[in-house]
Design a protein around this motif. Structure first.
Motif, PDB file in Angstrom:
ATOM      1  N   ASN A   1       0.833  -1.205   0.000  1.00 50.36           N
ATOM      2  CA  ASN A   1       0.000   0.000   0.000  1.00 50.36           C
ATOM      3  C   ASN A   1       0.867   1.253   0.000  1.00 50.36           C
ATOM      4  OD1 ASN A   1      -2.730   1.440   0.762  1.00 50.36           O
ATOM      5  ND2 ASN A   1      -1.228   2.177   2.233  1.00 50.36           N
TER       6      ASN A   1
ATOM      7  N   HIS B   1      -2.878  -0.750  -5.709  1.00 51.63           N
ATOM      8  CA  HIS B   1      -3.931  -0.554  -4.708  1.00 51.63           C
ATOM      9  C   HIS B   1      -5.047  -1.591  -4.877  1.00 51.63           C
ATOM     10  CE1 HIS B   1      -2.567   2.832  -2.437  1.00 51.63           C
ATOM     11  NE2 HIS B   1      -2.528   3.683  -3.468  1.00 51.63           N
TER      12      HIS B   1
ATOM     13  N   THR C   1      -3.808  -4.775  -3.390  1.00 50.13           N
ATOM     14  CA  THR C   1      -3.763  -4.685  -1.924  1.00 50.13           C
ATOM     15  C   THR C   1      -5.164  -4.764  -1.330  1.00 50.13           C
ATOM     16  OG1 THR C   1      -1.803  -3.279  -2.126  1.00 50.13           O
ATOM     17  CG2 THR C   1      -2.902  -3.307  -0.006  1.00 50.13           C
ATOM     18  N   LEU C   2      -6.113  -4.101  -1.975  1.00 50.94           N
ATOM     19  CA  LEU C   2      -7.486  -4.156  -1.483  1.00 50.94           C
ATOM     20  C   LEU C   2      -8.019  -5.586  -1.509  1.00 50.94           C
ATOM     21  CD1 LEU C   2     -10.173  -2.951  -0.566  1.00 50.94           C
ATOM     22  CD2 LEU C   2     -10.669  -2.418  -2.973  1.00 50.94           C
TER      23      LEU C   2
ATOM     24  N   SER D   1      -7.332   0.876   2.184  1.00 47.96           N
ATOM     25  CA  SER D   1      -6.989   0.429   0.827  1.00 47.96           C
ATOM     26  C   SER D   1      -8.057   0.839  -0.174  1.00 47.96           C
ATOM     27  CB  SER D   1      -6.829  -1.100   0.802  1.00 47.96           C
ATOM     28  OG  SER D   1      -5.549  -1.480   1.242  1.00 47.96           O
TER      29      SER D   1
END
Length: 828
Positions: A678, A697, A700-701, A718
């Motif tokens: 992130n 991103h 990561t989310l 995130s």
């Protein structure tokens, strides 16, 4: 009988309607003839007209004689002779509704619903239900008063746990409403059932409202043992008027599918404050009254008790604030005082200490013998939701000394819920829970049930709390929802612990707090950390290494709650203690220095944070080595501080290094690895590499949702970062939708006053600005600025950014208004 009366009334009314115009036409015809053709000719013509009118009159008379006028006028709603007769039928004092001594607050919607049903043509059955003290009788009395003012006949019947008495009362009511004596004799001779005769007449007459108050034993209503919901007894929805029942039994099965249930909840705090100020207007401000109303849980009976006390000039406490503070130590004397005549049920209903006993007694009579011990155990816990997982047959067995089955416990909880003594919040919650009203909680805890020992109950609770905490912390993420609920009940366990068991129970709280930290539940974690630190300071002393460690954990929890200045002060104290007790190179000392730097970062003091992080990184590489996870953390933290200082490439390089190390040592699915990914995406964004940042991103989310769940604060961060990246790529609608969803989740998970919520609101406003929705954006930026100034201060970098965003939005609004309403020059 009802059909015959209706037909007779119809014929009688028709006769009057026909005869009146015939007479009028005859008279008018004769007068016209006199004027137009002279008296002699008119005399002859009038004879003809009179004869015709006489024939019509004879026919009308025969119709009238066949169906004479009914003995009583029609009970039509809305006035006239019939309306007056209906009102006069309710003139007996014994059936009048009780007076309402003070304004009824906070029940407007319920009163409107009842008024609408009373005014309708279909009648029906309304059941006002809820636990003792919620003001069911008061609400019904107010509704009856309104119905009476609108011209309806109102009858108030007090349920006395006697079906024969109810039969007598309702028979008197229908006689007042015009029940013919022959029809009543049919019931008395056995040719018809009395209950059917009564309801036959109630179905034929409009304009009445009957209230049966305090039907807390509905299965005794009769006749027979069928429940009221069978609609074969004294309570039915079949009347042409409205039947209102008040009861503590709110089970839909009791009252059947055609009953309109009106469940009462505690009053909102503003309405609670109004009740208190109605009783004691000089006892304080609106806000102080609302605060006391909140402490009393909005329970009308408790509010009335407090109001009477405060209005008494001889009372020791004369203000809302003083009374609220006194409740902490004198609840039993103020709200929970006993009454010498409590054996009288009518008295017991009006006394907070005894009103709930009526429900418990009825439950015991109905066979729910575990209801009172179960409620008592719940009252010995904190006044907070209790996880259903704690309430087991084994707990009740240990507390009561008798073998308890799961079926018996389920029945006890169902009975308590049916009578409104416990609540079970919505089905959408992750785990089952049981909630007591705060006044119910405090009152029930005052008196130990028969054959129950308070000390034994506490011992059983402590043992089963310990077992449930162990099971919860061992369950990992699956145990997080239960951990949130358990947190409120653990501090009392530590307070009760002996010196010999202190370490064991302290570790129990620490383990649960660690689980809450992993879950991102800082609100629940913080009280546990504070409790542990207070206990360690008391048992071990302020300089003990374990006490210093406890201070460190408490400061971290304050940081998570965005109480950054408090966290910074506590971290500095911990750092000073660590350097003095452990030395400057001890890993705990380095951890404290790292934490001070993090707190400075959150306070917007980025250069100080960067300097301290760089020093800590150097020391950790030397003491712990380059591959230690804490070294990775220092590198990542330094990079974040450099990012805020505008040194984006340095920050990106350090984040890339930390990410590679974490993936290699901790693995790709470790939360710290997600944090590095992130942070790297954030640096790429700052460097203008928007598509790379968005892709990182998004990954990561996805990982956060999979490992930590959709509601974890890191998952929300995130999602917010991904939305910002989409905005930069020009995908404004997607960004706005994602920001709006994230803002809603932040408000629910972290609360409206957390800086992350402020930032999310500001980001959502920026998305709306990009969509041209300037006024909405300006409104949100204004709110975000106000919140930032209040929580972070006027000079925090985020406050300054918020102020700049608001100015830009307002300028856009002004430009739009100028285009819409251009200035025009005056013509010469």
């Amino acid at each position: 009988m009802a059909r015959h009366v209706g037909r007779g009334r119809w014929r009688w009314m028709l006769a009057r309607l026909v005869w009146a115009p015939v007479c009028g036409l005859a008279a008018g015809g004769i007068a016209w003839a006199v004027v137009r053709i002279g008296l002699d000719t008119a005399d002859q013509l009038s004879s003809v007209i009179g004869g015709a009118a006489g024939l019509v009159g004879l026919a009308v008379s025969l119709l009238t004689l066949r169906s004479p006028a009914p003995a009583l006028p029609t009970a039509a709603v809305g006035g006239g002779a019939g309306g007056r007769w209906v009102r006069e039928a309710a003139a007996h004092a014994s059936y009048r509704a009780p007076a309402v001594p003070a304004p009824v607050r906070g029940r407007d919607s319920q009163l409107a619903d009842i008024e609408q049903m009373a005014a309708g043509r279909d009648g029906g059955l309304v059941v006002v239900c809820g636990t003792g003290g919620l003001g069911k009788t008061t609400l019904a009395a107010q509704a009856a008063q309104q119905a009476e003012a609108q011209g309806r006949a109102v009858f108030w019947v007090r349920w006395q746990d006697d079906a024969a008495r109810l039969a007598h009362d309702l028979t008197r009511v229908v006689k007042e409403l015009g029940l013919a004596e022959p029809r009543l004799q049919d019931a008395q001779s056995g040719q018809a059932a009395l209950v059917d005769v009564v309801w036959e007449h109630l179905a034929a007459v409009r304009g009445w409202v009957i209230v049966i108050d305090n039907v807390d034993t509905p299965r005794s209503l009769g006749p027979g043992s069928e429940p009221p919901g069978s609609y074969r007894g004294w309570v039915r929805p079949d009347g042409a008027g409205l039947l209102v029942v008040t009861t503590r039994d709110g089970a839909p099965d009791t009252w059947g599918p055609r009953a309109r249930l009106v469940p009462l909840e505690p009053l909102a705090y503003d309405a609670s404050g109004q009740v208190l100020r109605d009783a004691a207007p000089g006892a304080g401000t609106v806000q102080e009254a609302a605060a006391l109303g909140e402490r009393l849980g909005g329970l009308p009976l408790a509010l009335e008790t407090a109001g009477r006390y405060l209005a008494n000039p001889t009372s020791r406490y004369r203000t809302f604030t003083a009374y609220e503070h006194a409740l902490a130590t004198e609840f039993g004397d103020l709200v929970g005082a006993e009454h010498p005549q409590a054996a009288d049920q009518e008295v017991a209903r009006t006394v907070v200490r005894h009103t709930f006993d009526l429900s418990l007694t009825q439950l015991h009579t109905d066979g729910y013998t575990l209801a009172h011990p179960t409620l008592y155990l719940l009252a010995l816990l904190a006044p907070a939701p209790v996880p259903r997982a704690l309430l087991t047959p084994a707990l009740l067995t240990d507390a009561t000394g008798r073998t308890v089955t799961a079926a018996e416990l389920d029945a006890a909880l169902a009975g308590l819920h049916q009578y409104g003594l416990i609540n079970t919040p919505g089905e959408t919650l992750a785990v089952g829970q049981v909630v007591l009203h705060p006044v119910v909680h405090d009152v029930i805890a005052l008196t130990t049930p028969p054959s129950t020992d308070r000390t034994t109950c506490y011992a059983a609770l402590d043992a089963h709390l310990t077992r449930t905490v162990h099971d919860t912390t061992a369950a990992g993420r699956a145990g997080w929802p239960t951990a949130r609920l358990l947190a409120a009940h653990l501090p009392a366990l530590l307070d009760r612990t002996s010196d010999a068991d202190f370490t064991t129970n302290r570790d129990l709280l620490d383990n649960l707090a660690d689980t809450l930290h992993d879950a991102g539940a800082a609100t629940e974690e913080h009280p546990l950390r504070q409790c542990v630190l207070d206990a360690e300071t008391h048992h071990l002393g302020p300089d003990h290494p374990e006490t210093v460690t406890g201070r460190h954990y408490l400061a971290n929890a304050l940081d998570s709650l965005a109480r950054h200045q408090e966290a910074a002060d506590l971290h500095r104290q911990t750092l000073t203690d660590d350097e003095r007790v452990l030395g400057p190179d001890h890993p705990n000392t380095l951890g404290s220095r790292n934490n001070v730097a993090n707190a400075l970062y959150e306070l917007g003091r980025y250069q100080e944070a960067a300097d301290l992080h760089r020093r800590t990184l150097t020391d950790r590489e030397r003491v712990l080595g380059p591959d230690h996870p804490q070294t990775f953390a220092s590198r990542d933290n330094l990079a974040s501080a450099l990012d805020e200082l505008g040194r984006y490439q340095e920050a990106a390089d350090l984040h890339q290094w930390a990410l590679a190390d974490r993936e290699r040592v901790l693995g790709p699915d470790h939360p710290q690895t997600f944090a590095s990914r992130n942070n790297l995406a954030t640096s790429l964004f700052a460097l203008g590499r928007y598509q790379e940042a968005a892709d990182l991103h998004q990954r990561t989310l996805t990982d956060h949702e999979r490992v930590l769940g959709p509601d974890h604060p890191r998952t929300l961060a995130s999602r917010n970062n991904l939305a910002t990246a989409l905005w930069t790529l020009g995908r404004y609608q997607e960004a706005a939708d994602l920001h709006q969803r994230t803002l809603t989740d932040y408000e629910r998970v972290l609360g409206p006053d957390h800086p992350h919520t402020f930032a999310s609101r500001s980001d959502f406003a920026t998305s709306l600005f990009a969509l041209g929705r300037y006024q909405e954006a300006a409104d949100l930026h204004q709110r975000a600025l106000t919140d930032h100034e209040r929580v972070l201060g006027p000079d925090h970098p985020r406050t300054l950014a918020s102020r700049n965003n608001l100015a830009e939005a307002r300028a856009a609004v002004a430009r739009t208004q100028r285009r819409r309403w251009p200035w025009r020059r005056a013509r010469p």
